[in-house]
Write a protein that holds these residues in place. Structure first.
Motif, PDB file in Angstrom:
ATOM      1  N   GLY A 105     -19.145   7.807  -2.734  1.00 36.05           N
ATOM      2  CA  GLY A 105     -18.626   9.002  -3.390  1.00 36.05           C
ATOM      3  C   GLY A 105     -17.686   9.795  -2.494  1.00 36.05           C
ATOM      4  N   LEU A 113     -25.888  19.326 -13.157  1.00 37.01           N
ATOM      5  CA  LEU A 113     -25.977  19.306 -11.704  1.00 37.01           C
ATOM      6  C   LEU A 113     -25.009  18.269 -11.153  1.00 37.01           C
ATOM      7  CD1 LEU A 113     -29.774  19.417 -10.776  1.00 37.01           C
ATOM      8  CD2 LEU A 113     -28.023  21.105 -10.190  1.00 37.01           C
ATOM      9  N   CYS A 114     -24.317  18.651 -10.076  1.00 38.08           N
ATOM     10  CA  CYS A 114     -23.522  17.707  -9.323  1.00 38.08           C
ATOM     11  C   CYS A 114     -24.162  17.670  -7.946  1.00 38.08           C
ATOM     12  CB  CYS A 114     -22.070  18.204  -9.237  1.00 38.08           C
ATOM     13  SG  CYS A 114     -21.101  17.395  -7.953  1.00 38.08           S
ATOM     14  N   ALA A 115     -24.056  16.551  -7.264  1.00 40.55           N
ATOM     15  CA  ALA A 115     -24.731  16.438  -5.973  1.00 40.55           C
ATOM     16  C   ALA A 115     -23.785  16.576  -4.805  1.00 40.55           C
ATOM     17  CB  ALA A 115     -25.453  15.105  -5.879  1.00 40.55           C
ATOM     18  N   ASP A 116     -22.488  16.431  -5.060  1.00 41.85           N
ATOM     19  CA  ASP A 116     -21.634  16.311  -3.887  1.00 41.85           C
ATOM     20  C   ASP A 116     -20.308  17.040  -3.886  1.00 41.85           C
ATOM     21  OD1 ASP A 116     -20.507  14.683  -5.796  1.00 41.85           O
ATOM     22  OD2 ASP A 116     -20.916  12.810  -4.759  1.00 41.85           O
ATOM     23  N   GLU A 117     -19.762  17.419  -5.018  1.00 41.57           N
ATOM     24  CA  GLU A 117     -18.357  17.835  -4.928  1.00 41.57           C
ATOM     25  C   GLU A 117     -18.114  19.344  -4.971  1.00 41.57           C
ATOM     26  OE1 GLU A 117     -17.240  19.692  -8.009  1.00 41.57           O
ATOM     27  OE2 GLU A 117     -15.428  18.480  -7.795  1.00 41.57           O
ATOM     28  N   GLY A 118     -19.158  20.139  -5.142  1.00 46.03           N
ATOM     29  CA  GLY A 118     -19.011  21.579  -4.955  1.00 46.03           C
ATOM     30  C   GLY A 118     -18.591  22.366  -6.191  1.00 46.03           C
ATOM     31  N   TYR A 119     -18.329  21.691  -7.310  1.00 45.44           N
ATOM     32  CA  TYR A 119     -17.970  22.269  -8.619  1.00 45.44           C
ATOM     33  C   TYR A 119     -16.571  22.883  -8.676  1.00 45.44           C
ATOM     34  CZ  TYR A 119     -23.047  21.989  -9.461  1.00 45.44           C
ATOM     35  OH  TYR A 119     -24.338  21.561  -9.591  1.00 45.44           O
ATOM     36  N   CYS A 170     -30.904  18.131 -15.334  1.00 45.92           N
ATOM     37  CA  CYS A 170     -29.726  17.768 -14.536  1.00 45.92           C
ATOM     38  C   CYS A 170     -28.453  17.593 -15.355  1.00 45.92           C
ATOM     39  CB  CYS A 170     -29.998  16.507 -13.718  1.00 45.92           C
ATOM     40  SG  CYS A 170     -29.910  14.970 -14.653  1.00 45.92           S
ATOM     41  N   HIS A 203     -23.469  22.045  -1.551  1.00 50.77           N
ATOM     42  CA  HIS A 203     -24.649  21.296  -1.997  1.00 50.77           C
ATOM     43  C   HIS A 203     -25.721  21.149  -0.935  1.00 50.77           C
ATOM     44  CE1 HIS A 203     -23.070  20.337  -5.918  1.00 50.77           C
ATOM     45  NE2 HIS A 203     -21.929  20.006  -5.354  1.00 50.77           N
ATOM     46  N   GLU A 213     -16.302  12.653  -7.351  1.00 49.19           N
ATOM     47  CA  GLU A 213     -16.729  11.996  -6.118  1.00 49.19           C
ATOM     48  C   GLU A 213     -17.584  10.785  -6.482  1.00 49.19           C
ATOM     49  OE1 GLU A 213     -17.747  14.873  -2.800  1.00 49.19           O
ATOM     50  OE2 GLU A 213     -15.901  13.811  -2.373  1.00 49.19           O
ATOM     51  N   CYS A 214     -18.909  10.910  -6.417  1.00 49.42           N
ATOM     52  CA  CYS A 214     -19.724   9.715  -6.699  1.00 49.42           C
ATOM     53  C   CYS A 214     -19.692   9.353  -8.177  1.00 49.42           C
ATOM     54  CB  CYS A 214     -21.148   9.888  -6.200  1.00 49.42           C
ATOM     55  SG  CYS A 214     -22.266  10.741  -7.339  1.00 49.42           S
ATOM     56  N   GLY A 215     -19.398  10.307  -9.027  1.00 47.46           N
ATOM     57  CA  GLY A 215     -19.188  10.010 -10.439  1.00 47.46           C
ATOM     58  C   GLY A 215     -20.433   9.982 -11.302  1.00 47.46           C
ATOM     59  N   PHE A 216     -21.592  10.173 -10.713  1.00 53.13           N
ATOM     60  CA  PHE A 216     -22.817  10.030 -11.505  1.00 53.13           C
ATOM     61  C   PHE A 216     -22.981  11.168 -12.506  1.00 53.13           C
ATOM     62  CE2 PHE A 216     -27.399   9.604 -12.327  1.00 53.13           C
ATOM     63  CZ  PHE A 216     -27.491   8.237 -12.480  1.00 53.13           C
TER      64      PHE A 216
END
Lengths: 161, 782
Positions: free
Chosen positions: B487, A137-143, A49, B677, A102-105
């Motif tokens: 987020g 990997l990002c989970a939310d922002e679409g890259y 990830c 996503h 976004e979530c920043g993780f």
């Protein structure tokens, strides 16, 4: 021996560190649990990830994929060592200003991959930017905004700002 | 140049997120980053069986291991059961008599290190009697099938039957009727931050819980009931949350019960962090669904009737399945006019991990089926995909009017036509669609879709959310809310709304994470409800604070309060702006000279409760949303006809009607992210492979999540409709594009190859075999 401690010397964010670690300690465990540098995130421990990406001698490395002892004698930079005091690094600044986060993780890992890229290649093509963060990997922002923010940062850095 | 919207000081233009700096420097603390003095590490003991009776649990060896401080099993919870709603409480913190899915928790350990806790779990001896299981809804529905819950005959978890209008008559009168079956995959939520929690008891009857929970008031209520505590004795302090997407981070996991129980037993803080393996094997998933859809249209392509039969795999426990099935049905009457609609829904218990809400919840399944079938029918009628959508799209109601669907869904704004037109124009649709492009073994095609999603979701209980605006004596503002930013950017827009109303800058507002000891209660972060409802609370609270300050200013200026205005941190008399004072001075006067006024503004949302009533889940009528977003999307794909590999190209455009973009770049990332996503990923990449309840790809290497290299550089176009039920006109952003991406891509694959992929995802192997079958069929015809 399972519990035997080994000597380890390395530089973390410019500070020399001397400590004793178990042979099976991962670099990410050393950073998070021993040095309390929790900006480096753990997402999978499978090197899949990229959330734990740090720089070792300027290269982007997933800190769950190496043992702490493998960093012996090396210069390790984590997300905590990227900004210059209160002044954000151009990559960080671009990600904040451009709304990439976004979530920043995944963000710390993303910054570290981008930093390694731009230090080696100040004028990357879009394909090279994508390739550099392919392991993150990002989970939310679409890259999309991450890619564009890295390009903006590259431009700024080339301009000597 | 950045696009701006409306004539405002703070909102409607790009603003950096209030939490971005903490996140980009690594300062932001997530649950797994928390460490407390004397903290112990917890670990969960899990069942290797997907379905088995528990005959005995022996924890003695684990308890004797040096370094182990406590062990807990389900018995410690005294028969406590919990669920998404009162009638659906069917799950125990730890299974006591029977496990219903593989890796369900049966015990937990707290020890001085992670290694010892893990070793102790291995020493717990559990005696099982393995039982035959059911692993998909079609096995579950068979007569005589093993029962997942002994008291639930037929393994039926949820069943709805709704009829609106007369579908049979409408089908008989239709020029063309089609029936197709579509399938959506089992999907992970995809967050990288795994469930994690630290819990401790500062007193014998006071619990503090710091978990990765996107809806902190869920654990607040559930833990109070579980440990028999008054609500106010449970304190949930929310760390930063690494995404949510519904389900696991709304309600409970084993670690959320284990940490408080082990902390109670040991008197020390206990921390538990799931591995990605735990997450991918046990966290809640998107329901896999089998959608049979029958639609009738006139010869001009006007929709006459739709019948949908949805069969879902609910997994081991009910969780949010009643809501999932409702959402799957209710949206069939949007974004196109539909005069007749019938819906039969069946959700079955199986011995798979439980299914639950996920970004695009419910609508994603049926809108995918409907929007692909619409393209199929358009082709049969010789109509262009854009044309058939424009002919059926719901018109934007005149200001002051409300459109009502046949199933009692209401909307005051609907920008779907404008979305469709904008995307068609931006992609040069007609030209693009006509030019067939083949380069070697690569074939290119473009697909179109339109979608909708409910914003400001309101359920049957505790919908209100509130905000407190405390103006400090130095002019800075503390903003308190129970609403969570996981987020999506709601903290930023709520602060921006407060700043806009008060006439100050975004930088003047300070927001902290949710802490149930201080923040007003809020239902949670789900159903795109936060910006719409918490945004209204922000507006009302800021107005209340402003009213108090304006009264003071009016006294100072010897005018009526109506004559006072505050803008850009200046307080002035409207008719004579020369008479003014800085914001800080007014606040100081208010706090010190009035004397001692405490400026606290209070506000709460009313829309979630009062606007047009609540939905009736079993009858399928009414509004689940406060308002509804609309989306249109065009996506181009490149299909390698030799290998079946499908890639998105950068020729990807989405127009989204979010009502009003409070923070335009945040709307864009939400829309791009929702599309890629959870939408593109469902269409092309992601699926859990299962075998008899066992997850075969429980890691992020074998379970394919979308990455940067394949990411389309999707362009987002804003459509502004200024919804009267949203704060400053806002509706939702992101779940709509999650629903529009799969049909756009499947329609694009057809355009490129002439092959319909009706079961998602269109992974290379599936596309390869479909192309091969098509080739063979063509050869046979010759």
């Amino acid at each position: 021996m399972k519990g035997e401690l080994k000597e380890l010397k390395l530089t973390v964010n410019g500070k020399p560190c001397e400590l004793k670690v178990k042979a099976n300690t991962l670099l990410v465990e050393l950073l998070r649990n021993e040095l309390k540098l929790t900006g480096t995130k753990v997402g999978c421990l499978d090197s899949a990830c990229g959330a734990c990406t740090v720089n070792i001698d300027g290269k982007a490395v997933r800190s769950c994929s190496v043992l702490a002892l493998q960093a012996n004698g090396r210069k390790v930079t984590t997300i905590e060592g990227v900004a210059d005091g209160d002044k954000l690094h151009p990559i960080q600044e671009a990600m904040v200003e451009y709304g990439a986060i976004e979530c920043g993780f995944c963000t710390p890992g993303m910054v570290m991959s981008a930093k390694a890229l731009l230090e080696e290649n100040p004028s990357p093509t879009r394909e090279e930017v994508r390739e550099a963060i392919q392991g993150n990997l990002c989970a939310d922002e679409g890259y999309v905004k991450y890619i564009e923010a890295i390009e903006i940062a590259a431009e700024k850095m080339r301009g000597g700002q | 140049m950045e696009e701006t919207f409306g004539n405002y000081s703070v909102i409607g233009k790009a603003m950096p997120r209030v939490d971005a700096r903490a996140k980009v420097t690594g300062e932001a603390k997530y649950a797994a980053d928390i460490e407390l003095p004397g903290m112990l590490w917890g670990q969960i003991k899990r069942s290797p069986y997907a379905h088995a009776r528990i005959l005995n649990i022996d924890t003695s060896k684990a308890e004797e291991l040096p370094g182990v401080k406590a062990v807990t099993t389900g018995k410690d919870f005294n028969g406590f059961k919990w669920g998404w709603s009162g009638p659906t409480r069917d799950e125990e913190p730890f299974a006591t008599t029977k496990v219903r899915y593989q890796y369900e928790g049966v015990a937990a350990v707290a020890a001085i290190s992670e290694d010892i806790a893990e070793e102790a779990c291995d020493l717990i001896e559990v005696e099982y009697e393995p039982l035959p299981g059911v692993f998909d809804p079609f096995e579950a529905m068979k007569e005589g099938a093993p029962l997942v819950h002994d008291n639930r005959p037929g393994n039926i978890c949820v069943e709805y039957h709704w009829t609106f209008g007369d579908v049979d008559k409408a089908f008989a009168e239709s020029h063309l009727v089609r029936e197709d079956i579509f399938q959506t995959p089992r999907m992970a939520k995809g967050y990288l931050e795994t469930p994690a929690v630290v819990a401790y008891w500062p007193g014998p009857d006071r619990l503090v819980f710091q978990g990765a929970k996107g809806s902190p008031y869920f654990p607040y209520r559930i833990l109070a009931r579980c440990f028999n505590l008054p609500l106010s004795n449970v304190r949930v302090i929310q760390p930063f949350i690494g995404s949510d997407f519904g389900g696991t981070k709304n309600d409970m996991t084993h670690c959320d019960f284990a940490a408080p129980m082990l902390a109670k037993k040991t008197g020390r803080p206990v921390k538990l962090v799931y591995t990605q393996f735990d997450t991918l094997t046990t966290d809640l998933r998107r329901h896999p669904m089998w959608i049979t859809i029958k639609t009738g249209v006139t010869k001009d392509g006007i929709l006459k009737a739709t019948y949908v039969k949805a069969i879902a795999d609910g997994g081991a426990y009910t969780r949010m399945s009643p809501l999932t099935m409702f959402l799957t049905g209710t949206c069939m009457t949007l974004p196109y006019e539909l005069p007749n609609f019938k819906f039969d829904a069946y959700n079955y218990f199986t011995n798979n991990p439980s299914s639950a809400a996920m970004r695009g919840h419910g609508l994603y399944h049926s809108r995918f089926a409907a929007d692909v079938q619409l393209d199929m029918m358009a082709e049969e009628l010789g109509l262009d995909p854009v044309e058939i959508r424009l002919r059926n799209a719901i018109e934007n109601p005149e200001p002051g009017k409300v459109y009502e669907t046949i199933n009692g869904v209401h909307m005051a704004t609907c920008g779907v036509k404008e979305c469709i037109e904008k995307v068609a124009e931006a992609t040069n649709w007609e030209e693009k669609r006509k030019t067939k492009k083949v380069e070697g073994h690569k074939s290119y095609g473009i697909g179109f879709s339109a979608a909708t999603y409910n914003g400001g979701t309101k359920l049957s209980a505790h919908n209100a959310c509130a905000a407190i605006v405390r103006v400090c004596e130095d002019g800075s503002i503390n903003y308190l809310t129970g609403a969570s930013d996981v987020g999506q950017g709601s903290d930023t827009v709520c602060c921006a709304i407060a700043a806009e109303v008060l006439g100050v800058g975004l930088e003047d507002i300070d927001i902290k994470r949710v802490d149930t000891a201080f923040t007003p209660v809020d239902p949670g972060s789900y159903g795109s409800r936060v910006t719409v409802l918490a945004g209204q609370a922000a507006m009302n609270a800021a107005e209340d604070a402003k009213r108090q300050l304006v009264e003071v200013a009016a006294q100072q200026f010897s005018v009526t309060p109506e004559e006072v205005e505050i803008k850009n941190r200046q307080v002035f008399v409207k008719s004579n702006p020369q008479r003014n004072m800085p914001w800080e001075r007014l606040v100081r006067i208010a706090c010190y000279e009035t004397p001692g006024k405490v400026i606290i503004g209070r506000g709460y949302s009313t829309q979630g409760i009062t606007i047009l009533g609540l939905a009736d889940l079993s009858k399928g009528v009414g509004d689940i949303g406060t308002n509804y977003s609309f989306t249109a999307q065009a996506a181009e794909v490149e299909v390698d006809v030799e290998t079946g590999v499908v890639k998105c190209t950068d020729n990807s455009v989405i127009a989204h009607d979010c009502g009003f973009p409070l923070n335009p770049p945040a709307v864009e990332t939400q829309v791009q992210g929702g599309s890629y996503h959870q939408g593109v990923s469902a269409a092309l990449y992601e699926e859990f492979k299962m075998d008899q309840g066992q997850t075969l790809n429980p890691n992020l290497i074998d379970y394919m999540r979308p990455r940067a290299y394949e990411a389309p550089m999707t362009k987002v176009l804003h459509v502004v409709t200024n919804d009267p039920y949203g704060p400053f006109g806002a509706k939702e952003a992101s779940e709509g594009s999650c629903c529009s991406a799969p049909p756009a891509l499947i329609n694009a694959i057809y355009d490129a190859t002439g092959v319909w992929i009706k079961d998602l995802p269109a992974q290379p192997e599936k596309v390869f075999w479909a192309l091969k079958a098509q080739k063979e069929k063509k050869q046979r015809k010759k």
